[in-house]
Design an enzyme around this catalytic site. Structure first.
Site, PDB file in Angstrom:
ATOM      1  N   ALA A  58       0.857  -1.188   0.000  1.00  0.00           N
ATOM      2  CA  ALA A  58       0.000   0.000   0.000  1.00  0.00           C
ATOM      3  C   ALA A  58       0.893   1.237   0.000  1.00  0.00           C
ATOM      4  O   ALA A  58       2.062   1.181   0.382  1.00  0.00           O
ATOM      5  CB  ALA A  58      -0.901  -0.003   1.231  1.00  0.00           C
ATOM      6  N   GLY A  76      -0.253  -5.197   0.924  1.00  0.00           N
ATOM      7  CA  GLY A  76      -1.491  -5.136   0.150  1.00  0.00           C
ATOM      8  C   GLY A  76      -1.387  -5.818  -1.193  1.00  0.00           C
ATOM      9  O   GLY A  76      -2.398  -6.266  -1.754  1.00  0.00           O
ATOM     10  N   GLU A 119      -1.978  -9.408  -0.481  1.00  0.00           N
ATOM     11  CA  GLU A 119      -3.397  -9.528  -0.146  1.00  0.00           C
ATOM     12  C   GLU A 119      -4.270  -9.462  -1.396  1.00  0.00           C
ATOM     13  O   GLU A 119      -5.271 -10.168  -1.503  1.00  0.00           O
ATOM     14  CB  GLU A 119      -3.782  -8.430   0.845  1.00  0.00           C
ATOM     15  N   GLU A 133       3.798  -5.985   7.347  1.00  0.00           N
ATOM     16  CA  GLU A 133       3.116  -4.917   8.091  1.00  0.00           C
ATOM     17  C   GLU A 133       3.581  -4.756   9.533  1.00  0.00           C
ATOM     18  O   GLU A 133       3.655  -3.628  10.044  1.00  0.00           O
ATOM     19  CB  GLU A 133       1.595  -5.152   8.066  1.00  0.00           C
TER      20      GLU A 133
END
Length: 261
Positions: free
Chosen positions: A66, A112, A115, A135
């Protein structure tokens, strides 16, 4: 349809979405997430499209994570909203799409990015790919479904290790764990993925949509997967695809499924 951060290419019944932020290693920001949602929603209702491929631009990254600069100063409430909206409009949306979505992972898939790949129905990766959920090294946890989908794919113990160490694994390690289906060279990644997509589009789109719903039900604590399968199986008998498929079989010819048209 013009987008700022993604590209769409349609070839017969296959649509390829390319996340196009190479200067940011294709990191996900709010604009990218919204554009992905719009594109996926549009392609789902496009009766000419049967399979969707998601990949990244360039040779370095699928999605390197992200865009941290966008949420570094968020409050707890803003963090809740970020995760909830992202899951609703992209990650859960992909998982429950009625059309198969394949991740063609062409490099780093971190945070992300991993994911996003895990939300797709399955994953094909280039041999230079590196995957991980880093993360916790930033003082946060995966928020786009990573803590849920990674254990489903690789098991609880290995998922715990990968999340807690914030480490990366190679393409071959990911394949050995069952996280990805195939490993190819960078050059062959898209053509290989398209060949699998071509195999999919020979089959009934309506039956595939029903299969996606039934398989997903197995991972939903609020649903009885066997009951969902029974209902979906029975419903197939009332579709034009079933009539065409069985007729073609008896007539010893290839079926021409009407699908969603």
């Amino acid at each position: 349809m013009n987008f700022e951060t993604i590209l769409i290419d349609k070839k017969e019944a296959i649509a390829t979405i390319t996340i196009n932020r190479p200067q940011k290693l294709n990191a996900l920001n709010k604009t990218t997430l919204q554009e992905l949602h719009t594109a996926l929603k549009t392609l789902e209702i496009d009766s000419n499209i049967q399979v969707i491929i998601i990949t990244g631009s360039g040779e370095k990254a699928f999605v390197a994570g992200a865009d941290i600069a966008e949420f570094a100063n968020f409050s707890a409430n803003e963090g809740h909203n970020l995760a909830r909206k992202g899951q609703e409009i992209v990650f859960n949306f992909i998982e429950n799409l009625t059309k198969p979505v394949i991740a063609a992972v062409n490099g780093f898939a971190l945070g992300g990015g991993l994911e996003l790949a895990m939300a797709c129905h399955f994953r094909i990766v280039s041999d230079n790919a590196k995957m991980g959920l880093p993360e916790v090294s930033l003082g946060v946890i995966p928020g786009y479904g990573g803590t849920q989908r990674l254990p489903q794919l690789v098991g609880k113990g290995k998922a715990m290790e990968l999340i807690m160490t914030a480490g990366m694994i190679s393409a071959e390690e990911a394949k050995a764990l069952g996280l990805v289906n195939h490993v190819t060279s960078q050059e062959e990644l898209l053509s290989f993925t398209q060949k699998i997509a071509e195999k999919i589009i020979r089959n009934s789109p309506l039956a595939i949509a029903a299969a996606i719903k039934a398989v997903n039900a197995n991972f939903d604590v609020d649903k009885n997967g066997f009951e969902v399968e029974i209902e979906a199986f029975g419903n197939c008998f009332g579709t034009p695809d079933f009539v065409e498929g069985t007729t073609a079989f008896l007539e010893k010819r290839k079926p021409n499924f009407p699908g969603f048209k």
